[in-house]
Design a protein around this motif. Structure first.
Motif, PDB file in Angstrom:
ATOM      1  N   GLY A 203      57.277  54.205  49.393  1.00 38.86           N
ATOM      2  CA  GLY A 203      56.752  53.314  50.431  1.00 38.86           C
ATOM      3  C   GLY A 203      56.650  51.890  49.897  1.00 38.86           C
ATOM      4  N   ILE A 204      56.194  51.747  48.660  1.00 34.36           N
ATOM      5  CA  ILE A 204      56.023  50.417  48.055  1.00 34.36           C
ATOM      6  C   ILE A 204      57.393  49.744  47.895  1.00 34.36           C
ATOM      7  CG2 ILE A 204      55.201  49.187  45.994  1.00 34.36           C
ATOM      8  CD1 ILE A 204      53.154  51.480  45.615  1.00 34.36           C
ATOM      9  N   GLU A 205      58.365  50.504  47.391  1.00 41.26           N
ATOM     10  CA  GLU A 205      59.718  49.960  47.193  1.00 41.26           C
ATOM     11  C   GLU A 205      60.303  49.476  48.521  1.00 41.26           C
ATOM     12  OE1 GLU A 205      61.107  49.197  44.372  1.00 41.26           O
ATOM     13  OE2 GLU A 205      59.193  49.908  43.560  1.00 41.26           O
ATOM     14  N   ASP A 206      60.119  50.295  49.580  1.00 41.43           N
ATOM     15  CA  ASP A 206      60.644  49.930  50.908  1.00 41.43           C
ATOM     16  C   ASP A 206      60.104  48.576  51.358  1.00 41.43           C
ATOM     17  OD1 ASP A 206      61.948  52.302  50.968  1.00 41.43           O
ATOM     18  OD2 ASP A 206      60.731  53.230  52.550  1.00 41.43           O
ATOM     19  N   LEU A 207      58.804  48.370  51.093  1.00 41.85           N
ATOM     20  CA  LEU A 207      58.170  47.137  51.560  1.00 41.85           C
ATOM     21  C   LEU A 207      58.638  45.910  50.804  1.00 41.85           C
ATOM     22  CD1 LEU A 207      54.474  48.027  52.246  1.00 41.85           C
ATOM     23  CD2 LEU A 207      56.066  46.921  53.796  1.00 41.85           C
ATOM     24  N   LYS A 208      58.944  46.116  49.529  1.00 41.50           N
ATOM     25  CA  LYS A 208      59.349  44.980  48.696  1.00 41.50           C
ATOM     26  C   LYS A 208      60.604  44.306  49.226  1.00 41.50           C
ATOM     27  CE  LYS A 208      57.092  46.124  44.362  1.00 41.50           C
ATOM     28  NZ  LYS A 208      57.229  46.850  43.109  1.00 41.50           N
ATOM     29  N   GLU A 209      61.366  45.046  50.027  1.00 39.04           N
ATOM     30  CA  GLU A 209      62.591  44.449  50.599  1.00 39.04           C
ATOM     31  C   GLU A 209      62.259  43.285  51.537  1.00 39.04           C
ATOM     32  OE1 GLU A 209      64.538  47.623  52.669  1.00 39.04           O
ATOM     33  OE2 GLU A 209      64.584  48.855  50.842  1.00 39.04           O
ATOM     34  N   VAL A 210      61.090  43.346  52.185  1.00 41.36           N
ATOM     35  CA  VAL A 210      60.790  42.310  53.182  1.00 41.36           C
ATOM     36  C   VAL A 210      59.529  41.508  52.907  1.00 41.36           C
ATOM     37  CG1 VAL A 210      61.938  43.513  55.093  1.00 41.36           C
ATOM     38  CG2 VAL A 210      59.534  43.959  54.650  1.00 41.36           C
ATOM     39  N   ALA A 211      58.749  41.924  51.902  1.00 40.13           N
ATOM     40  CA  ALA A 211      57.459  41.256  51.738  1.00 40.13           C
ATOM     41  C   ALA A 211      57.069  41.150  50.269  1.00 40.13           C
ATOM     42  CB  ALA A 211      56.394  42.038  52.501  1.00 40.13           C
ATOM     43  N   GLU A 212      56.082  40.268  50.037  1.00 40.55           N
ATOM     44  CA  GLU A 212      55.496  40.214  48.702  1.00 40.55           C
ATOM     45  C   GLU A 212      54.397  41.271  48.678  1.00 40.55           C
ATOM     46  OE1 GLU A 212      54.088  36.270  47.756  1.00 40.55           O
ATOM     47  OE2 GLU A 212      52.743  37.133  46.250  1.00 40.55           O
ATOM     48  N   VAL A 213      54.505  42.198  47.746  1.00 44.75           N
ATOM     49  CA  VAL A 213      53.577  43.329  47.745  1.00 44.75           C
ATOM     50  C   VAL A 213      52.611  43.227  46.570  1.00 44.75           C
ATOM     51  CG1 VAL A 213      53.399  45.854  47.683  1.00 44.75           C
ATOM     52  CG2 VAL A 213      55.374  44.774  48.799  1.00 44.75           C
ATOM     53  N   VAL A 214      51.321  43.275  46.881  1.00 43.51           N
ATOM     54  CA  VAL A 214      50.306  43.295  45.828  1.00 43.51           C
ATOM     55  C   VAL A 214      49.693  44.693  45.826  1.00 43.51           C
ATOM     56  CG1 VAL A 214      48.074  42.344  45.085  1.00 43.51           C
ATOM     57  CG2 VAL A 214      49.813  40.840  46.114  1.00 43.51           C
ATOM     58  N   VAL A 215      49.787  45.375  44.692  1.00 46.98           N
ATOM     59  CA  VAL A 215      49.174  46.701  44.596  1.00 46.98           C
ATOM     60  C   VAL A 215      47.900  46.562  43.787  1.00 46.98           C
ATOM     61  CG1 VAL A 215      49.489  49.096  43.836  1.00 46.98           C
ATOM     62  CG2 VAL A 215      51.454  47.788  44.677  1.00 46.98           C
ATOM     63  N   ASP A 216      46.767  46.839  44.416  1.00 43.67           N
ATOM     64  CA  ASP A 216      45.483  46.762  43.713  1.00 43.67           C
ATOM     65  C   ASP A 216      44.639  47.949  44.166  1.00 43.67           C
ATOM     66  OD1 ASP A 216      43.121  46.214  42.525  1.00 43.67           O
ATOM     67  OD2 ASP A 216      42.976  44.137  43.225  1.00 43.67           O
ATOM     68  N   THR A 217      44.852  49.084  43.515  1.00 41.40           N
ATOM     69  CA  THR A 217      44.219  50.313  43.995  1.00 41.40           C
ATOM     70  C   THR A 217      42.810  50.505  43.439  1.00 41.40           C
ATOM     71  OG1 THR A 217      45.335  51.522  42.251  1.00 41.40           O
ATOM     72  CG2 THR A 217      46.403  51.517  44.387  1.00 41.40           C
ATOM     73  N   ALA A 218      42.309  49.470  42.741  1.00 44.64           N
ATOM     74  CA  ALA A 218      40.934  49.572  42.245  1.00 44.64           C
ATOM     75  C   ALA A 218      40.081  48.492  42.912  1.00 44.64           C
ATOM     76  CB  ALA A 218      40.922  49.405  40.733  1.00 44.64           C
ATOM     77  N   ILE A 219      40.645  47.812  43.879  1.00 45.07           N
ATOM     78  CA  ILE A 219      39.937  46.675  44.489  1.00 45.07           C
ATOM     79  C   ILE A 219      38.601  47.118  45.093  1.00 45.07           C
ATOM     80  CG2 ILE A 219      41.090  46.830  46.776  1.00 45.07           C
ATOM     81  CD1 ILE A 219      41.262  43.709  46.651  1.00 45.07           C
ATOM     82  N   THR A 220      37.565  46.318  44.857  1.00 44.02           N
ATOM     83  CA  THR A 220      36.250  46.674  45.413  1.00 44.02           C
ATOM     84  C   THR A 220      36.148  46.066  46.813  1.00 44.02           C
ATOM     85  OG1 THR A 220      35.187  44.677  44.631  1.00 44.02           O
ATOM     86  CG2 THR A 220      35.175  46.582  43.122  1.00 44.02           C
ATOM     87  N   GLN A 221      35.139  46.509  47.533  1.00 41.61           N
ATOM     88  CA  GLN A 221      34.908  46.024  48.893  1.00 41.61           C
ATOM     89  C   GLN A 221      34.726  44.500  48.880  1.00 41.61           C
ATOM     90  OE1 GLN A 221      35.143  48.320  51.112  1.00 41.61           O
ATOM     91  NE2 GLN A 221      34.624  47.146  52.932  1.00 41.61           N
ATOM     92  N   GLU A 222      33.933  44.035  47.914  1.00 37.03           N
ATOM     93  CA  GLU A 222      33.638  42.611  47.843  1.00 37.03           C
ATOM     94  C   GLU A 222      34.905  41.792  47.545  1.00 37.03           C
ATOM     95  OE1 GLU A 222      30.392  40.949  45.122  1.00 37.03           O
ATOM     96  OE2 GLU A 222      29.451  42.285  46.601  1.00 37.03           O
ATOM     97  N   GLU A 223      35.689  42.300  46.589  1.00 36.94           N
ATOM     98  CA  GLU A 223      36.937  41.588  46.245  1.00 36.94           C
ATOM     99  C   GLU A 223      37.870  41.549  47.450  1.00 36.94           C
ATOM    100  OE1 GLU A 223      37.193  42.819  41.492  1.00 36.94           O
ATOM    101  OE2 GLU A 223      38.109  44.098  43.010  1.00 36.94           O
ATOM    102  N   LEU A 224      37.881  42.659  48.186  1.00 36.73           N
ATOM    103  CA  LEU A 224      38.768  42.723  49.353  1.00 36.73           C
ATOM    104  C   LEU A 224      38.360  41.682  50.398  1.00 36.73           C
ATOM    105  CD1 LEU A 224      41.159  44.220  50.617  1.00 36.73           C
ATOM    106  CD2 LEU A 224      39.545  45.845  51.603  1.00 36.73           C
ATOM    107  N   ILE A 225      37.041  41.562  50.610  1.00 35.58           N
ATOM    108  CA  ILE A 225      36.550  40.567  51.580  1.00 35.58           C
ATOM    109  C   ILE A 225      36.987  39.165  51.149  1.00 35.58           C
ATOM    110  CG2 ILE A 225      34.435  39.489  52.511  1.00 35.58           C
ATOM    111  CD1 ILE A 225      33.193  42.347  52.497  1.00 35.58           C
ATOM    112  N   ASN A 226      36.949  38.898  49.850  1.00 32.18           N
ATOM    113  CA  ASN A 226      37.342  37.570  49.359  1.00 32.18           C
ATOM    114  C   ASN A 226      38.842  37.329  49.435  1.00 32.18           C
ATOM    115  OD1 ASN A 226      34.774  36.737  48.763  1.00 32.18           O
ATOM    116  ND2 ASN A 226      34.816  37.683  46.727  1.00 32.18           N
ATOM    117  N   LYS A 227      39.621  38.407  49.251  1.00 35.79           N
ATOM    118  CA  LYS A 227      41.075  38.194  49.133  1.00 35.79           C
ATOM    119  C   LYS A 227      41.849  38.404  50.430  1.00 35.79           C
ATOM    120  CE  LYS A 227      41.603  39.306  44.257  1.00 35.79           C
ATOM    121  NZ  LYS A 227      42.025  40.316  43.295  1.00 35.79           N
TER     122      LYS A 227
END
Ligand code: NAD
Length: 526
Positions: free
Chosen positions: A16-40
């Motif tokens: 799924g990640i590879e498929d997306l890279k064809e059309v978009a800039e993909v950031v994988v952050d699977t440890a992101i906290t709720q607070e970090e997500l709100i900021n980013k």
């Protein structure tokens, strides 16, 4: 154009990640906290989650350009769909990713009951060799009753046919065409319960299906029957199931889902003729891989301007249907555009009537959404789209009504939109064969192409009225390209639609309105 940005906040399959890279800039952050997500989150156009990350109202409200929230799986309990809808953000999931997986699990539970596999396994591991205790039954030639033939039920049909089973289906919402195509017999629930050797449930949990298998239903079943539930706990009444299993009213049950999960302290777990699994119906590597691929594809579609198919907060049409109704969608937008420019006061009600062939279209909601989107976009600052249009209208206290009429005044189809405001009512009707046409303004029949700049005037239908309006426009150097009049009877009130070549300044419209025998005039630009 800037490359779109996607954040993948939970672990999903690499494909799924590879498929997306064809059309978009993909950031994988699977440890992101709720607070970090709100900021980013403000930097992202899309977010993909599984179940760890909660896409709460706070996250959604902190997003600036988010267009799509994708859940790589089925349930969306971790996404605030209401908040997303209010902000016009699509929520998509991958409901079909688990269909085969769950169907295979249902087949597994059936096999386990038919051949007593799980208790035989337990017995062998306890050092016993009880061959006669585990006499089973063949599935070949037995009748399988499927309650709910949606995505999963259909996969069960395909698999149980390979076992040589006869199939009965109960699903009030499937078409005869779908049943014929799969070669199944559709019956009422009572017939299914009385005749099936194995019953498997694949309906959603709704007020209608809650406890829909209870004491009375067990009474109808064969004493040799097995029942399987891989759908949702609560569809089977567990007290009634316990009694049916304990008293030999039915022969066995296979449950992947329970009313309370885990089913701590449930009497059901004491029974040998119950096979239980811990809600793992959807848990396979393939289902997870497919979920990632499906949602990546949905996000890709949104980025390249195509319609995704599993949108939970908007009706979605297949491309063929979309092409077929496109002229009526354009018409809806034109009617809305004209009405919003011509109406006065605060809108309190939008009333839509769909007439003729169009009345049979099952997703009429798309036209109402198009009308509301167009109207609200021109009066509000906040962006309104097909997703949030009904919510925005409701929040502003606008009452929306939809009705259907088979009769279309001689046209194949008509759409009528009437708006009510604190200053009155205005209604417009239109049709679309190849292109949109306005055919009626209030009670006056016209035939106007909704394009360009127009003056719409109401006047007294007496000699000279039309001339004075034309002269007034001429005085201001405004050329009339086309004129249409509609009236009910000579000498009464009439309506005139003048398509003009130039913009008409507001003071000129005022001068027309002030003319003798002119009741009202508005200028619209479509
Ligand atoms: P679906 O929407 O494709 O199909 C549901 C079918 O049930 C539809 O054909 C509908 O017409 C029918 N239906 C609705 N009400 C009915 C009624 N009262 N009587 C008879 N039929 C009725 O759904 P699906 O993807 O096939 O999923 C079916 C169920 O499986 C859902 O409850 C879903 O939550 C559950 N599920 C369980 C797991 C698991 O882990 N065990 C995983 C995925 C889905």
């Amino acid at each position: 154009m800037d490359k779109k940005k996607v954040i993948i906040a939970d672990q999903i399959n690499e494909k799924g990640i590879e498929d997306l890279k064809e059309v978009a800039e993909v950031v994988v952050d699977t440890a992101i906290t709720q607070e970090e997500l709100i900021n980013k989150i403000k930097d992202f156009d899309a977010i993909i989650v599984r179940s760890r990350t909660k896409v709460t109202r706070n996250v959604i409200e902190a997003a600036d350009k988010l267009k799509i929230i994708a859940r790589a799986g089925v349930g969306v309990d971790n996404v605030d769909v209401e908040a997303a809808t209010e902000r016009g953000i699509m929520v998509v999931n991958a409901p079909e990713s688990t269909s085969i997986t769950v169907a295979e699990h249902a087949m597994g539970l059936i096999m386990s009951l038919a051949r007593k596999i799980s208790i035989a396994d337990k017995s062998v591991k306890e050092g016993k060799w009880e061959k006669s205790r585990f006499m089973g039954i063949e599935l070949n030639g037995k009748t399988l009753g499927i309650i709910g033939m949606g995505r999963i039920g259909t996969q069960v049909v395909i698999r149980s046919k390979a076992f040589g089973m006869d199939i009965l289906v109960n699903d009030p919402y499937i078409t005869e065409e779908a049943a014929t195509k799969l070669g199944v017999k559709v019956v009422d629930k009572e017939t299914l319960l009385k005749n099936a050797d194995v019953i498997t449930i694949h309906v959603p949990l709704t007020p209608e299906t809650k406890h829909s298998i209870s004491k009375n239903e067990f009474e109808l079943m064969k004493e040799t029957a097995f029942i399987i539930n891989c759908a949702r706990g609560g569809i089977i009444n567990e007290d009634a199931l316990y009694d049916a299993l304990a008293t030999g009213k039915i022969a066995g049950a296979g449950l992947d889902v329970f009313e309370n999960e885990p089913p701590e302290g449930s009497k059901l777990l004491e029974l040998d003729n119950l096979v239980a699994t811990p809600h793992i119906g959807a848990s396979t590597k393939e289902a997870q891989r497919d979920a990632a691929i499906i949602v990546a594809n949905e996000v890709k579609k949104v980025f390249i301007g195509e319609a995704p198919k599993n949108v939970l907060n908007m009706p979605v049409l297949d491309p063929e249907t979309f092409q077929a109704i496109k002229p009526y969608l354009t018409l809806s937008e034109k009617l809305a555009d004209l009405l919003i420019q011509a109406a006065k006061g605060n809108i309190t009600e939008v009333d839509m009537t769909f007439c003729g062939e169009l009345a049979d279209f099952p997703r009429l909601e798309v036209f109402s959404r198009a009308v509301l989107k167009e109207m609200l976009n021109s009066i509000l600052n906040e962006p309104v789209n097909m997703i949030n249009a009904p919510t925005v209208a409701k929040n502003r206290g606008i009452v929306i009504t939809e009705s259907k009429r088979s009769e279309a005044e001689g046209y194949k189809s008509l759409i009528k939109v009437k708006i009510k405001s604190d200053e009155g009512e205005l209604s417009i009707e239109g049709t679309a064969v190849e292109e949109p046409r306005i055919v009626r303004i209030d009670e006056y029949w016209v035939n106007v192409r909704p394009k360009g700049t127009m003056v719409i005037a109401r006047y007294k239908d007496i000699p000279g009225s039309i001339g004075t309006i034309g002269t007034k426009l001429g005085e201001h150097g405004i050329n009339i390209a086309k004129m249409q009049v509609g009236r009910q009877e000579p000498g009464g009130e009439a309506v005139m639609v003048l398509t003009v070549d130039q913009k008409v300044p507001a003071d000129v419209v005022d001068e027309i309105r002030d003319l003798e025998h002119v009741y009202d005039a508005v200028y619209v630009q479509l």
